[in-house]
Design an enzyme around this catalytic site. Structure first.
Site, PDB file in Angstrom:
ATOM      1  N   ARG A  67     -35.258  28.750   5.276  1.00  0.00           N
ATOM      2  CA  ARG A  67     -34.704  28.017   6.425  1.00  0.00           C
ATOM      3  C   ARG A  67     -35.676  27.924   7.588  1.00  0.00           C
ATOM      4  NH1 ARG A  67     -28.873  27.299   6.381  1.00  0.00           N
ATOM      5  NH2 ARG A  67     -28.395  27.135   4.176  1.00  0.00           N
ATOM      6  N   ARG A  79     -32.592  24.575  12.424  1.00  0.00           N
ATOM      7  CA  ARG A  79     -32.095  24.653  13.799  1.00  0.00           C
ATOM      8  C   ARG A  79     -32.846  25.574  14.751  1.00  0.00           C
ATOM      9  NH1 ARG A  79     -25.861  25.425  13.027  1.00  0.00           N
ATOM     10  NH2 ARG A  79     -26.680  26.402  11.137  1.00  0.00           N
ATOM     11  N   ARG A 130     -32.376  15.540  15.047  1.00  0.00           N
ATOM     12  CA  ARG A 130     -31.060  15.515  14.421  1.00  0.00           C
ATOM     13  C   ARG A 130     -29.965  14.911  15.291  1.00  0.00           C
ATOM     14  NH1 ARG A 130     -28.741  18.481  10.691  1.00  0.00           N
ATOM     15  NH2 ARG A 130     -27.128  17.010  11.255  1.00  0.00           N
ATOM     16  N   TYR A 189     -19.104  26.585  -4.370  1.00  0.00           N
ATOM     17  CA  TYR A 189     -18.643  25.553  -3.424  1.00  0.00           C
ATOM     18  C   TYR A 189     -17.665  24.590  -4.083  1.00  0.00           C
ATOM     19  CZ  TYR A 189     -22.091  27.129  -0.042  1.00  0.00           C
ATOM     20  OH  TYR A 189     -22.794  27.879   0.849  1.00  0.00           O
ATOM     21  N   ASP A 224     -30.781  19.973   0.854  1.00  0.00           N
ATOM     22  CA  ASP A 224     -29.723  20.972   0.728  1.00  0.00           C
ATOM     23  C   ASP A 224     -29.321  21.078  -0.738  1.00  0.00           C
ATOM     24  OD1 ASP A 224     -27.842  22.723   2.502  1.00  0.00           O
ATOM     25  OD2 ASP A 224     -26.583  21.891   0.921  1.00  0.00           O
TER      26      ASP A 224
HETATM   27  O1  1CP Z   1     -36.171  25.332   5.635  1.00  0.00           O
HETATM   28  C1  1CP Z   1     -35.514  25.388   4.600  1.00  0.00           C
HETATM   29  O2  1CP Z   1     -35.238  26.492   4.051  1.00  0.00           O
HETATM   30  C2  1CP Z   1     -35.096  24.085   3.906  1.00  0.00           C
HETATM   31  C3  1CP Z   1     -33.775  23.655   4.123  1.00  0.00           C
HETATM   32  C4  1CP Z   1     -32.530  24.159   3.429  1.00  0.00           C
HETATM   33  C5  1CP Z   1     -32.332  24.962   2.284  1.00  0.00           C
HETATM   34  C6  1CP Z   1     -33.376  25.659   1.432  1.00  0.00           C
HETATM   35  C7  1CP Z   1     -31.251  23.762   3.871  1.00  0.00           C
HETATM   36  C8  1CP Z   1     -30.995  22.912   5.040  1.00  0.00           C
HETATM   37  N1  1CP Z   1     -30.314  24.239   3.006  1.00  0.00           N
HETATM   38  C9  1CP Z   1     -30.939  24.996   2.036  1.00  0.00           C
HETATM   39  C10 1CP Z   1     -30.321  25.671   0.904  1.00  0.00           C
HETATM   40  C11 1CP Z   1     -28.902  26.078   0.986  1.00  0.00           C
HETATM   41  N2  1CP Z   1     -27.820  25.363   1.424  1.00  0.00           N
HETATM   42  C12 1CP Z   1     -28.428  27.315   0.488  1.00  0.00           C
HETATM   43  C13 1CP Z   1     -29.287  28.352  -0.172  1.00  0.00           C
HETATM   44  C14 1CP Z   1     -30.071  29.107   0.839  1.00  0.00           C
HETATM   45  C15 1CP Z   1     -29.303  30.103   1.674  1.00  0.00           C
HETATM   46  O3  1CP Z   1     -28.637  30.973   1.072  1.00  0.00           O
HETATM   47  O4  1CP Z   1     -29.411  30.031   2.888  1.00  0.00           O
HETATM   48  C16 1CP Z   1     -27.045  27.365   0.698  1.00  0.00           C
HETATM   49  C17 1CP Z   1     -26.096  28.486   0.351  1.00  0.00           C
HETATM   50  C18 1CP Z   1     -26.669  26.121   1.286  1.00  0.00           C
HETATM   51  C19 1CP Z   1     -25.313  25.685   1.652  1.00  0.00           C
HETATM   52  C20 1CP Z   1     -25.256  25.383   3.102  1.00  0.00           C
HETATM   53  N3  1CP Z   1     -25.707  24.192   3.626  1.00  0.00           N
HETATM   54  C21 1CP Z   1     -24.836  26.215   4.167  1.00  0.00           C
HETATM   55  C22 1CP Z   1     -24.273  27.632   4.030  1.00  0.00           C
HETATM   56  C23 1CP Z   1     -22.773  27.617   4.202  1.00  0.00           C
HETATM   57  C24 1CP Z   1     -22.093  28.934   3.775  1.00  0.00           C
HETATM   58  O5  1CP Z   1     -21.440  28.937   2.718  1.00  0.00           O
HETATM   59  O6  1CP Z   1     -22.248  29.938   4.495  1.00  0.00           O
HETATM   60  C25 1CP Z   1     -25.033  25.499   5.359  1.00  0.00           C
HETATM   61  C26 1CP Z   1     -24.728  25.922   6.762  1.00  0.00           C
HETATM   62  C27 1CP Z   1     -25.575  24.226   4.988  1.00  0.00           C
HETATM   63  C28 1CP Z   1     -26.033  23.132   5.888  1.00  0.00           C
HETATM   64  C29 1CP Z   1     -27.482  23.124   6.140  1.00  0.00           C
HETATM   65  N4  1CP Z   1     -28.455  23.072   5.139  1.00  0.00           N
HETATM   66  C30 1CP Z   1     -29.690  23.032   5.729  1.00  0.00           C
HETATM   67  C31 1CP Z   1     -29.491  23.052   7.150  1.00  0.00           C
HETATM   68  C32 1CP Z   1     -30.604  22.993   8.178  1.00  0.00           C
HETATM   69  C33 1CP Z   1     -28.105  23.114   7.391  1.00  0.00           C
HETATM   70  C34 1CP Z   1     -27.407  23.132   8.739  1.00  0.00           C
HETATM   71  C35 1CP Z   1     -27.130  21.718   9.134  1.00  0.00           C
HETATM   72  C36 1CP Z   1     -26.127  21.532  10.231  1.00  0.00           C
HETATM   73  O7  1CP Z   1     -25.205  22.358  10.406  1.00  0.00           O
HETATM   74  O8  1CP Z   1     -26.282  20.503  10.897  1.00  0.00           O
END
Ligand code: 1CP
Length: 368
Positions: free
Chosen positions: A37, A41, A50, A165, A86
């Site tokens: 990540r 943000r 964004r 999910y 994502d």
């Molecule tokens: O910089 C990076 O790592 C690249 C971006 C990235 C990655 C690798 C994003 C952007 N998502 C992911 C993978 C991802 N998405 C995972 C596996 C990694 C981890 O465990 O953190 C998971 C579980 C998700 C699912 C997801 N998408 C969540 C988690 C929700 C939960 O169940 O707790 C969230 C908040 C998102 C949205 C998301 N994905 C990425 C961003 C920057 C965001 C936030 C966007 C927003 O809220 O506007």
């Protein structure tokens, strides 16, 4: 399959990078570092881009997705970019009703709870992804063309984390409905996992063919499972997902290599060995298990990635520095080590702390 000559691994641009060396089990001059990540943000330039956009629209906009992938590389001097996307993107592209709700995460239009729901879902044909993934291929090749000798890591969600999910309908703490379905309807569960492996595997392969130099499978929620459930009902599907990239090789200066595959989970200390056995080259370790202990559990021959506790990014610098030095020291027990966090960068992290952490890792490991 051999990657084409223009791929940055085949052309030699990234094959000798610190990241790829470490992923191949060779200890480079300096310990490589990147952050899960890192794109997102914590960066003001990300928040600015964004404004007024929806997450999944941004993921499917090649110019924006490539630009966001590059932002942390420019800023922090990390040893790798990770593709900005994502794990639910391939679900969206195959036709699943899914959105990413700000501050919450992926939310499904309809939860997949029964055998009939699984039939309805798996009627969506993963083969349509070959065309639908065009914006992903475009975004990856744009990012790679700017990154030069810095490797881009492609990623995908592991089948269990995606199924969590799909079955829960959104984020969940204990994934209880997914674990119920696994045992109540084992045949439907197996169909769901096989379909999800195909969908997510195609997403990963598309990124590597378009220029990503490594692949990371995120099984973020596998820590909810017992070892027995993981081995019997999840690991085969994760192996099937990885098989989509396992055959990809390159040859540079008469040296053959394979595209390195990293496998990461949260709370998966009990599963590390199984997570390696599905066909991964590198195991990502969360912050709960020290790296020397993780290395012991893995048998001493597996490159490791991790595992600075994200909570310490907000602690006073001397506290964080001592912790990072300890992580580097414990990481020396493994054949090679890529420094990362034990999970993603918290959104309120001061980005200057990440930049400082990168220099610390480079300085300390160069002096060893
Ligand atoms: O910089 C990076 O790592 C690249 C971006 C990235 C990655 C690798 C994003 C952007 N998502 C992911 C993978 C991802 N998405 C995972 C596996 C990694 C981890 O465990 O953190 C998971 C579980 C998700 C699912 C997801 N998408 C969540 C988690 C929700 C939960 O169940 O707790 C969230 C908040 C998102 C949205 C998301 N994905 C990425 C961003 C920057 C965001 C936030 C966007 C927003 O809220 O506007």
């Amino acid at each position: 399959m051999i990657l084409d000559a223009q791929h940055p691994l085949s052309s030699g641009l990234t094959a000798d990078s610190r990241l790829i060396q470490a992923y191949q089990g060779v200890r480079p001059d300096v310990t490589p570092v990147w952050f899960m990540r890192q794109a997102g943000r914590s960066l003001p330039e990300y928040r600015e881009l964004r404004v007024g956009t929806r997450m999944l629209d941004v993921c499917l906009d090649p110019e924006l997705a490539s630009e966001i992938s590059l932002q942390p590389v420019r800023r922090h001097n990390v040893d790798a970019g990770i593709f900005f996307s994502d794990i639910v993107v391939p679900l969206k592209l195959v036709g699943v009703d899914v959105a990413i709700v700000a501050g919450k995460g992926p939310v499904l239009g309809k939860a997949v709870r029964t055998s009939a729901d699984v039939d309805e879902l798996t009627a969506l044909d993963p083969a349509i992804l070959d065309e639908a993934l065009a914006p992903i291929r475009d975004a990856v090749s744009r990012a790679v063309s700017q990154l030069g000798s810095t490797p881009l890591i492609g990623f995908a969600g592991a089948p269990f984390t995606l199924a969590a999910y799909l079955v829960e309908g959104g984020p969940s703490k204990d994934h209880i409905h997914a674990r119920t379905l696994m045992h109540a309807e084992p045949k439907a569960w197996a169909r769901l996992m096989a379909w999800t492996a195909d969908v997510t595997g195609r997403f990963l392969r598309a990124q590597v063919l378009a220029g990503a130099s490594a692949a990371q499978l995120f099984d973020s929620w596998a820590g909810a499972l017992s070892l027995a459930d993981y081995a019997a009902s999840v690991a085969p599907a994760s192996a099937a997902a990885i098989a989509h990239v396992r055959d990809l090789t390159y040859s540079v200066n008469n040296v053959q290599g394979n595209v390195p595959i990293v496998h990461f989970g949260v709370g998966t200390g009990e599963l590390l060995k199984e997570m390696h056995n599905i066909g991964a080259d590198v195991v990502g370790v969360d912050y709960r298990v020290p790296l020397d202990e993780a290395n012991r559990r893995l048998g001493g021959a597996v490159p490791v990635q991790g595992n600075v506790d994200p909570a310490l990014l907000a602690a006073p610098w001397p506290v964080l520095e001592a912790h990072v030095r300890d992580v580097l020291e414990r990481g020396r027990s493994a054949p090679s080590h890529v420094l990362n966090l034990g999970h993603g960068v918290p959104p309120d992290t001061d980005p200057d702390v990440l930049t400082r952490l990168v220099s610390l890792v480079h300085d300390v490991s160069a002096a060893e």
